[in-house]
Enzyme design. Structure first.
Site, PDB file in Angstrom:
ATOM      1  N   LYS A   1       0.871  -1.176   0.000  1.00  0.00           N
ATOM      2  CA  LYS A   1       0.000   0.000   0.000  1.00  0.00           C
ATOM      3  C   LYS A   1       0.910   1.229   0.000  1.00  0.00           C
ATOM      4  CE  LYS A   1      -2.463   3.476   1.905  1.00  0.00           C
ATOM      5  NZ  LYS A   1      -1.945   4.724   1.345  1.00  0.00           N
TER       6      LYS A   1
ATOM      7  N   GLY B   1       6.312   6.125   8.275  1.00  0.00           N
ATOM      8  CA  GLY B   1       5.451   7.297   8.186  1.00  0.00           C
ATOM      9  C   GLY B   1       5.421   8.052   9.490  1.00  0.00           C
ATOM     10  N   SER B   2       4.336   8.752   9.729  1.00  0.00           N
ATOM     11  CA  SER B   2       4.231   9.621  10.899  1.00  0.00           C
ATOM     12  C   SER B   2       4.032   8.811  12.173  1.00  0.00           C
ATOM     13  CB  SER B   2       3.066  10.595  10.730  1.00  0.00           C
ATOM     14  OG  SER B   2       1.832   9.904  10.839  1.00  0.00           O
ATOM     15  N   ASN B   3       4.359   9.424  13.304  1.00  0.00           N
ATOM     16  CA  ASN B   3       4.180   8.758  14.594  1.00  0.00           C
ATOM     17  C   ASN B   3       2.718   8.462  14.888  1.00  0.00           C
ATOM     18  OD1 ASN B   3       6.958   9.950  14.817  1.00  0.00           O
ATOM     19  ND2 ASN B   3       6.822   8.949  16.815  1.00  0.00           N
TER      20      ASN B   3
ATOM     21  N   VAL C   1       0.139   7.924  12.857  1.00  0.00           N
ATOM     22  CA  VAL C   1      -0.378   6.804  12.074  1.00  0.00           C
ATOM     23  C   VAL C   1       0.329   5.513  12.467  1.00  0.00           C
ATOM     24  CG1 VAL C   1      -0.664   5.857   9.760  1.00  0.00           C
ATOM     25  CG2 VAL C   1      -1.043   8.293  10.162  1.00  0.00           C
ATOM     26  N   GLY C   2       1.633   5.595  12.675  1.00  0.00           N
ATOM     27  CA  GLY C   2       2.400   4.413  13.047  1.00  0.00           C
ATOM     28  C   GLY C   2       1.890   3.756  14.322  1.00  0.00           C
TER      29      GLY C   2
ATOM     30  N   GLU D   1       8.834   2.543  11.480  1.00  0.00           N
ATOM     31  CA  GLU D   1       9.863   3.581  11.380  1.00  0.00           C
ATOM     32  C   GLU D   1       9.136   4.909  11.243  1.00  0.00           C
ATOM     33  OE1 GLU D   1      12.912   3.354  12.024  1.00  0.00           O
ATOM     34  OE2 GLU D   1      13.002   1.165  12.129  1.00  0.00           O
TER      35      GLU D   1
ATOM     36  N   CYS E   1      13.200  11.502   7.004  1.00  0.00           N
ATOM     37  CA  CYS E   1      13.106  11.229   8.446  1.00  0.00           C
ATOM     38  C   CYS E   1      14.444  11.450   9.134  1.00  0.00           C
ATOM     39  CB  CYS E   1      12.592   9.818   8.697  1.00  0.00           C
ATOM     40  SG  CYS E   1      13.563   8.527   7.914  1.00  0.00           S
TER      41      CYS E   1
ATOM     42  N   GLU F   1       8.728  17.433  14.946  1.00  0.00           N
ATOM     43  CA  GLU F   1       9.176  17.183  13.584  1.00  0.00           C
ATOM     44  C   GLU F   1       8.417  18.087  12.610  1.00  0.00           C
ATOM     45  OE1 GLU F   1      10.344  13.367  10.901  1.00  0.00           O
ATOM     46  OE2 GLU F   1       8.335  13.332  11.783  1.00  0.00           O
TER      47      GLU F   1
END
Length: 492
Positions: free
Chosen positions: A184, A237-239, A241-242, A259, A293, A394
């Site tokens: 995806k 991706g972002s924190n 969503v992760g 990550e 990142c 970030e």
């Protein structure tokens, strides 16, 4: 394989790839992928897929994995070599698509595509490496050893900032170790992803071993994380969503790898080569529009050389050309999308509001020819304190926060005062400074006299603290996530 032409004006329509065939989503809906350098240009249309499409892809992967895992590592490696050759033949095409779709300059896009080729060849070779150890048994008539078994079906959720390298450094090890994959990609770079999958199809990968489903994160990404037949999820991706992905995988006992963000510092000691440090700060923090990142965000400088470093930095920034990534001489392209541009501008405003001194940039370029793109100027703030948002959160944009310290000991302490721990670098000639930095810096990647951004494909990569779920990607370390150890006891 060439996909069908679009009936829409302004771009080709790209399809999902499921069970070895290109297919439209059951929704019948597509979304445009826009050029961030010229928002009126449609790069292509991609599928707005549904849970039904995802279910088909996962079922195809589950069925295909049974045969794929039975192939030898060398046989699976042969497929990856063929993919690498296909991608190499199409390097210019893929790189140009990446530039048009994501905005990074063409030289950067070509470099990233070449890296994808190298990653494929590296993991093709991994098919011939050992996968276990013989362990002495207390029973003299027994043989005991370990081997590795694949997870099964792996869901890959990849971001838009490295639309070739990141999907490949996840898919290649997953495949070489015997897993089947459902990819995806980020919607912003789904056309680039489709071109990568075309290379796998051209290489003759068995049907169902690799599948592509494009769509929203809330439907396809979260659907992968929650799917009962997906045995592992690897996400970049972002924190925010992760963490949702990780929680969904944890709730059903699936393996997950995250990550996420960084707030990466570069430390400049009084004895540093300041010209090299300035070059590394600009390259690490501004190149790719700061959308890495591992990008440099905090610049922590020993007070004795602070003013000299600052002046050298500002002088160097004057020469950077902002523009379309396909134009010769362009050094800095646009942000990848409108949302990212607004995020960067909002952080610049926060910096002003919190009392930091704007030294350079701070807004959109004045050039009217750039008005239709998501451009932002390289930006530098002075008099930044550790509690400011621009020093803690970030930004993912070309924004540098300069912070003065009295010593490198104080600098390392300040560098560690962060929720993140992805990468960090120091510029110094002192062995003492170097050893202290290596020992005390809380980051998964520490670099000496080199920029914070930059990861070699054969080395483990991952972060500490909130930057990662603490596993490692790339290199031989990838086997730890994509397989499980099986201990075998054989009695004669």
């Amino acid at each position: 394989m060439t996909m069908s032409s679009s009936v829409f004006t302004g771009g080709q329509t790209y399809l999902n790839y499921i069970q070895g065939e290109w297919a439209a989503s059951v929704t019948g809906e597509t979304v445009p992928s826009l050029n961030p350098a010229q928002r009126t240009e449609v790069v292509g249309y991609v599928q707005a897929s549904s849970a039904e499409d995802l279910n088909r892809a996962v079922a195809a992967a589950k069925a295909a994995q049974k045969g794929w895992r039975k192939l030898s590592g060398a046989a699976r490696g042969d497929y990856l070599y063929r993919v690498a050759n296909a991608l190499e033949r199409r390097l210019d095409e893929v790189a140009e698509t990446m530039t048009r779709e994501m905005g990074k300059t063409l030289p950067e896009a070509k470099g990233e595509t070449a890296r994808g080729i190298a990653i494929l060849r590296y993991y093709a070779g991994e098919g011939m490496r050992r996968v276990g150890d013989v362990i002495p048994s207390t029973d003299a008539e027994a043989l005991m050893f370990t081997t590795r078994t694949p997870l099964g079906v792996v869901g890959v959720i990849s971001p838009w900032n490295f639309p070739v390298a990141i999907p490949i450094w996840k898919m290649a090890p997953a495949l070489i170790y015997g897993n089947a994959v459902v990819l995806k990609p980020a919607q912003e770079t789904a056309v680039t992803a489709a071109k990568i999958i075309e290379c796998f199809a051209e290489a003759g990968l068995p049907a169902g071993v690799l599948n592509l489903v494009t769509g929203s994160g809330s439907v396809i990404g979260q659907g992968l994380a929650e799917h009962p037949d997906v045995n592992g999820i690897t996400f970049t991706g972002s924190n925010a969503v992760g963490k949702r992905v990780g929680q969904a995988a944890l709730a059903r006992g699936a393996k997950y790898q995250l990550e996420m963000g960084g707030k990466n510092p570069i430390l400049v000691a009084a004895d540093a080569d300041l010209d090299l440090a300035v070059d590394a700060t600009i390259s690490g923090g501004i190149r790719s529009t700061g959308q890495k990142c591992t990008a440099t965000s905090r610049v922590i400088i020993e007070r004795a050389v602070y003013d000299v470093f600052k002046q050298k930095l500002l002088a160097k920034l004057q020469s950077l050309k902002v523009g379309h990534g396909l134009e010769a001489g362009t050094w800095l392209g646009p942000c990848a999308n409108a949302s990212q541009l607004e995020t960067v501008l909002s952080y610049i405003q926060k910096g002003k509001d919190e009392g930091a001194e704007l030294l350079f940039g701070g807004g959109r370029p004045e050039d009217p020819s750039l008005a239709e793109g998501f451009y932002v100027q390289p930006t530098v703030f002075d008099k930044v304190t550790p509690d400011m948002a621009i020093a803690r959160e970030e930004i993912f944009g070309p924004v540098l926060a300069l912070i003065a310290v009295d010593s490198m000991e104080q600098g390392i302490e300040l560098a560690n005062d962060s929720d993140f721990g992805l990468s960090a670098s120091i510029f110094t000639q002192s062995i003492g400074n170097i050893l202290s930095f290596i020992q005390d810096m809380d980051a998964g990647l520490v670099r000496i006299n080199s920029e914070t951004a930059g990861v070699e494909l054969q080395a483990p990569f991952g972060g500490m603290k909130q930057s990662s779920s603490h596993s490692r990607e790339q290199g031989q370390a990838a086997i730890e996530f994509f397989t499980s150890i099986k201990t075998v006891f054989v009695k004669a």
